[in-house]
Design a protein around this motif. Structure first.
Motif, short mmCIF file in Angstrom:
data_model
loop_
_atom_site.label_atom_id
_atom_site.label_comp_id
_atom_site.label_asym_id
_atom_site.label_seq_id
_atom_site.Cartn_x
_atom_site.Cartn_y
_atom_site.Cartn_z
N SER A 8 0.83 -1.21 0.00
CA SER A 8 0.00 0.00 0.00
C SER A 8 0.86 1.26 0.00
N LEU A 9 1.92 1.24 0.81
CA LEU A 9 2.81 2.40 0.87
C LEU A 9 3.57 2.58 -0.44
N ASN A 10 4.02 1.49 -1.03
CA ASN A 10 4.71 1.59 -2.33
C ASN A 10 3.79 2.14 -3.40
N TRP A 11 2.53 1.69 -3.38
CA TRP A 11 1.57 2.21 -4.35
C TRP A 11 1.34 3.71 -4.10
N SER A 12 1.23 4.08 -2.84
CA SER A 12 0.92 5.47 -2.49
C SER A 12 2.00 6.43 -2.98
N ILE A 13 3.26 6.11 -2.75
CA ILE A 13 4.32 7.03 -3.20
C ILE A 13 4.38 7.06 -4.72
N GLN A 14 4.08 5.92 -5.35
CA GLN A 14 4.02 5.89 -6.81
C GLN A 14 2.90 6.80 -7.33
N HIS A 15 1.77 6.78 -6.65
CA HIS A 15 0.65 7.63 -7.02
C HIS A 15 1.03 9.11 -6.91
N ILE A 16 1.65 9.48 -5.81
CA ILE A 16 2.05 10.87 -5.59
C ILE A 16 3.09 11.30 -6.62
N ASN A 17 4.03 10.42 -6.93
CA ASN A 17 5.05 10.75 -7.92
C ASN A 17 4.44 11.04 -9.29
N ARG A 18 3.37 10.33 -9.62
CA ARG A 18 2.73 10.50 -10.93
C ARG A 18 1.71 11.64 -10.95
N PHE A 19 0.93 11.76 -9.88
CA PHE A 19 -0.22 12.66 -9.91
C PHE A 19 -0.15 13.79 -8.89
N GLY A 20 0.89 13.82 -8.08
CA GLY A 20 1.00 14.85 -7.06
C GLY A 20 0.28 14.46 -5.79
N ASP A 21 0.50 15.23 -4.75
CA ASP A 21 -0.14 14.95 -3.46
C ASP A 21 -1.50 15.63 -3.35
N SER A 22 -1.77 16.53 -4.29
CA SER A 22 -3.00 17.32 -4.26
C SER A 22 -3.33 17.75 -5.68
N TYR A 23 -4.60 17.94 -5.97
CA TYR A 23 -4.98 18.43 -7.29
C TYR A 23 -5.09 19.96 -7.30
N VAL A 24 -4.57 20.61 -6.25
CA VAL A 24 -4.67 22.07 -6.15
C VAL A 24 -3.30 22.72 -6.03
N PHE A 25 -2.45 22.19 -5.15
CA PHE A 25 -1.20 22.86 -4.78
C PHE A 25 0.01 22.30 -5.53
N PRO A 26 1.10 23.08 -5.57
CA PRO A 26 2.36 22.51 -6.09
C PRO A 26 2.82 21.35 -5.22
N LYS A 27 3.44 20.35 -5.84
CA LYS A 27 3.95 19.22 -5.05
C LYS A 27 5.13 19.69 -4.20
N PRO A 28 5.11 19.43 -2.89
CA PRO A 28 6.18 19.91 -2.01
C PRO A 28 7.53 19.26 -2.33
N PHE A 29 8.61 20.01 -2.11
CA PHE A 29 9.96 19.51 -2.35
C PHE A 29 10.27 18.30 -1.46
N GLU A 30 9.53 18.18 -0.35
CA GLU A 30 9.77 17.07 0.58
C GLU A 30 9.73 15.72 -0.11
N PHE A 31 8.93 15.61 -1.17
CA PHE A 31 8.82 14.32 -1.84
C PHE A 31 10.10 13.94 -2.59
N ASP A 32 10.90 14.92 -2.99
CA ASP A 32 12.21 14.61 -3.56
C ASP A 32 13.08 13.93 -2.51
N ALA A 33 13.04 14.48 -1.30
CA ALA A 33 13.83 13.89 -0.20
C ALA A 33 13.28 12.52 0.19
N ILE A 34 11.96 12.40 0.22
CA ILE A 34 11.33 11.12 0.59
C ILE A 34 11.69 10.04 -0.42
N ASN A 35 11.62 10.37 -1.69
CA ASN A 35 11.93 9.37 -2.72
C ASN A 35 13.37 8.90 -2.64
N GLU A 36 14.28 9.82 -2.36
CA GLU A 36 15.69 9.45 -2.28
C GLU A 36 15.98 8.62 -1.03
N ASN A 37 15.13 8.76 -0.02
CA ASN A 37 15.32 8.01 1.23
C ASN A 37 14.09 7.15 1.52
#
Length: 528
Positions: A8-37
Motif C-alpha cells: 500500500s505504501l509503495n503504491w501510495s508514493i508511486q501515485h504521488i510521484n505521478r499525480f502529485g499529493d494534491s490536485y490544487v497545490f504545487p507538489k512539495p519539495f519534501e517528496f524529492d527527499a522522501i523518494n531518495e530516502n
C-alpha cells in the motif's frame, strides 16, 4: 491499532510521484527527499500505529475557483499524504462496492480501480464518457427534456454525521473498521480546529468519500425509475415530458435535503428541451471550431502514438514529417492569441492550448500570457501557466531573465497576488533553479510577507539564489511552523560546505521529526 502494508505504501508514493499529493497545490519539495530516502521513510511508516498516530500539521488557504469565486483548500503534511492514500488503497474495494455497479452506466466520476503504476481511478470513467453517455441517451429519441443541476458548495456542505455513517457501513462486512475511523478522525480534527466544514478540498481521500455519500441518493433515484447520470455533484435527468422533468427535479431536491441536508444550486439548475440541451452542452465537433480542433489534435496524437496527457512531451524529431505538418497546421499558438483577444475567454480551452504548447517546447507563449492584461483572464489556471514555463526547455538565458522579471512584477503589482495561494504558485517558478535571475526581490520580500505559503517559497528561493547572509543571520531562530522550518533546513544547504555540514551535524544531536531527518540528509547530498 492499524499498521499499513508495504504494498500500500509503495503504491501510495508511486501515485504521488505521478499525480502529485494534491490536485490544487504545487507538489512539495519534501517528496524529492522522501523518494531518495524511501526505504528509511517506508520502514518508519510500516512501524507506526496509524490509528493512534494523530494528524500531522496540514495547511489551508483560500484559492480561486473562477475569476471572482473562491474555495478553501487543504494540503496535507507529506507523510500524511502517503498514509491517507495508502488507507484508501487498502479499502478501495469496499468503497467501490458500496456504489452503483459500473455496468449500470450511471455514475462516471472517480470509479476506484488502482493500478500498479500509481493510478487510482478507472480511466474509462470521466467527464468525456459522461458526455458520451449523455449523447447516447439523447440520440435514442426516448427523451424530450433534460434537467441539469448540481449541489451548492458540495464538499463543505457534507455533514460529519453522514461521513461517519457511510464510511462505517462500507467496511462493516470486511472488518476494516480502523481504516474508516482513521479517515473519520482526520476530518473530525479539521472540524475541531475550525479550519473546515464538510470534506476538505485538495486531499485525494475526499473524492471517494464524497462518492459514497451520494450513493444513497443514486439508489433512490433508480428505485423511483428516474433516468439520470451523474459526474461528482453534476446531475443530468432525462425525461419524456416537461411535467416529468419538473417532478423528477423536485424529487431529487427533496431527497438531497431530507437525507443529506444538501441543496441544489439554483443558478445552475435548468429544465431544457433535448434540442436546447444539445446546442448548449453537446457541441458536435463540426459545429464549433475550437471543439473540432481539440478533436483533431487528440485524434492525431492517437494516430502517431503520443498520449493526450499535458505532461507528456512530444518529440517532433521522432514523428513522420507529414504528421508534423498536420500538427503545425492546427497552429494552436494562433488559436491562443485569438482566444485571449476576447473580452471573455473560454478558460478550459485556454488551459488546453497552454498545456499542450509546452509539449512542443514553445518559447513564444510566455510573452503572450504574462502580460497584466492577459493574466487578468488567465490567473484561475495559474498552475497550468507556471507548469508551462517550468517545462519549456529552449528558453535562452535572456528570455528566462525577462520571464523572471515579469513574474516578479505580477507579484508586486497585480491584484492576483493578494491571495497567498497565487503568490505561492508564482514563486514556485524560482524554487527549482536560480536561472530566472530575481535574487534581489527575495531578500526584500521576506520582510513583507508572514503567511506560511509565501514565506516558505521565499526561503526556498533565497536558498536557490545563494543568499548566504539570510541563513547566517537566522540559523539560531526558532521556527515554529514545520512547513517553513523544512524550507529553511533545505535552503541552508546553499552555504559553503564548511558551514552547512557542522550545522546539520549539530542537529543530529537533537531529537527531531523523521521528515526533518530525511530532508537534512537529502539537502547535504543535493545542496542548493
Amino acid at each position: 491499532m492499524l499498521k499499513l502494508k508495504e504494498k500500500s505504501l509503495n503504491w501510495s508514493i508511486q501515485h504521488i510521484n505521478r499525480f502529485g499529493d494534491s490536485y490544487v497545490f504545487p507538489k512539495p519539495f519534501e517528496f524529492d527527499a522522501i523518494n531518495e530516502n524511501w526505504q528509511d521513510v517506508k520502514e518508519y511508516l510500516l512501524d507506526i500505529d496509524v490509528y493512534s498516530n494523530g494528524v500531522r500539521p496540514y495547511r489551508t488557504t483560500i484559492t480561486p475557483k473562477s475569476n471572482v469565486g473562491f474555495r478553501i483548500c487543504t494540503q496535507l503534511d507529506p507523510l500524511d499524504s502517503i498514509v491517507y492514500n495508502a488507507l484508501i488503497y487498502e479499502i478501495h474495494e469496499e468503497l467501490e462496492n458500496k456504489r452503483l455497479p459500473i455496468f449500470t452506466d450511471t455514475v462516471y466520476s472517480f470509479r476506484l480501480d488502482p493500478d500498479s503504476d500509481g493510478s487510482l481511478f478507472d480511466p474509462e470513467y470521466n467527464w468525456k464518457s459522461y458526455q458520451e453517455k449523455s449523447r447516447e441517451l439523447l440520440e435514442s429519441d426516448e427523451y424530450l427534456y433534460v434537467v441539469t443541476t448540481d449541489i451548492t458548495d458540495f464538499y463543505p456542505s457534507i455533514y460529519l454525521h453522514n461521513i461517519e455513517t457511510h464510511l462505517r457501513e462500507c467496511v462493516r462486512a470486511s472488518g476494516k473498521n480502523a481504516h474508516a475511523e482513521i479517515l473519520i478522525n482526520i476530518i473530525k480534527a479539521m472540524h475541531i480546529s475550525q479550519t473546515h466544514k464538510g470534506l476538505p478540498i485538495g486531499p485525494q481521500f475526499s473524492r471517494p468519500i464524497a462518492e459514497i455519500i451520494l450513493n444513497e441518493i443514486d439508489q433512490i433515484l433508480i428505485e423511483n425509475n428516474i433516468k439520470f447520470i451523474r459526474y461528482v455533484d453534476d446531475y443530468r435527468l432525462f425525461c419524456k415530458t416537461e411535467s416529468e422533468a419538473y417532478k423528477s427535479l423536485a424529487f431529487l431536491a427533496q431527497k438531497l435535503y431530507d437525507i443529506l441536508n444538501l441543496k441544489l444550486n439554483e443558478q445552475k439548475t435548468k429544465i431544457m428541451t433535448t434540442e436546447r440541451f444539445m446546442s448548449k452542452y453537446m457541441y458536435l465537433f463540426t459545429e464549433r471550431e475550437k471543439d473540432r480542433i481539440i478533436y483533431e489534435f487528440y485524434e492525431l496524437l492517437d494516430k502517431i502514438g503520443v498520449g493526450g496527457d499535458f505532461y507528456g512531451e512530444i518529440d517532433l524529431s521522432s514523428i513522420d514529417e507529414k504528421d508534423v505538418e498536420k500538427l503545425h497546421e492546427l497552429n494552436i499558438y494562433e488559436l491562443l492569441e485569438e482566444e485571449l483577444s476576447k473580452n471573455e475567454i473560454d478558460i478550459s480551452f485556454a488551459k488546453f492550448l497552454i498545456g499542450n504548447l509546452a509539449r512542443f517546447d514553445n518559447t513564444e507563449v510566455a510573452e503572450l500570457i504574462l502580460s497584466e492584461k492577459n493574466m487578468r483572464k488567465l490567473f484561475p489556471i495559474l498552475k497550468t501557466i507556471i507548469t508551462h514555463l517550468e517545462r519549456v526547455r529552449s528558453f535562452g538565458d535572456e528570455q528566462k531573465h525577462e520571464i523572471g522579471h515579469k513574474v516578479i512584477s505580477l507579484i508586486e503589482n497585480s491584484f492576483m497576488s493578494e491571495l497567498e495561494f497565487n503568490r505561492s504558485w508564482l514563486l514556485y517558478l524560482f524554487s527549482k533553479s536560480d536561472e530566472w535571475n530575481s535574487q534581489e526581490y527575495f531578500s526584500k520580500s521576506i520582510k513583507k510577507y508572514d503567511d506560511n505559503f509565501t514565506t516558505r517559497k521565499l526561503i526556498l528561493n533565497l536558498g536557490r539564489s545563494k543568499n548566504h547572509r539570510y541563513f547566517r543571520e537566522n540559523k539560531f531562530n526558532n521556527i515554529s511552523d514545520p512547513w517553513v522550518k523544512r524550507a529553511f533546513l533545505v535552503g541552508f544547504s546553499c552555504l559553503p560546505k564548511d558551514e552547512r555540514n557542522p550545522y546539520y551535524k549539530s542537529r543530529n544531536l537533537t531529537q527531531r521529526d523523521i521528515l526533518e531527518q530525511v530532508i537534512e540528509k537529502w539537502a547535504q547530498k543535493n545542496p542548493f
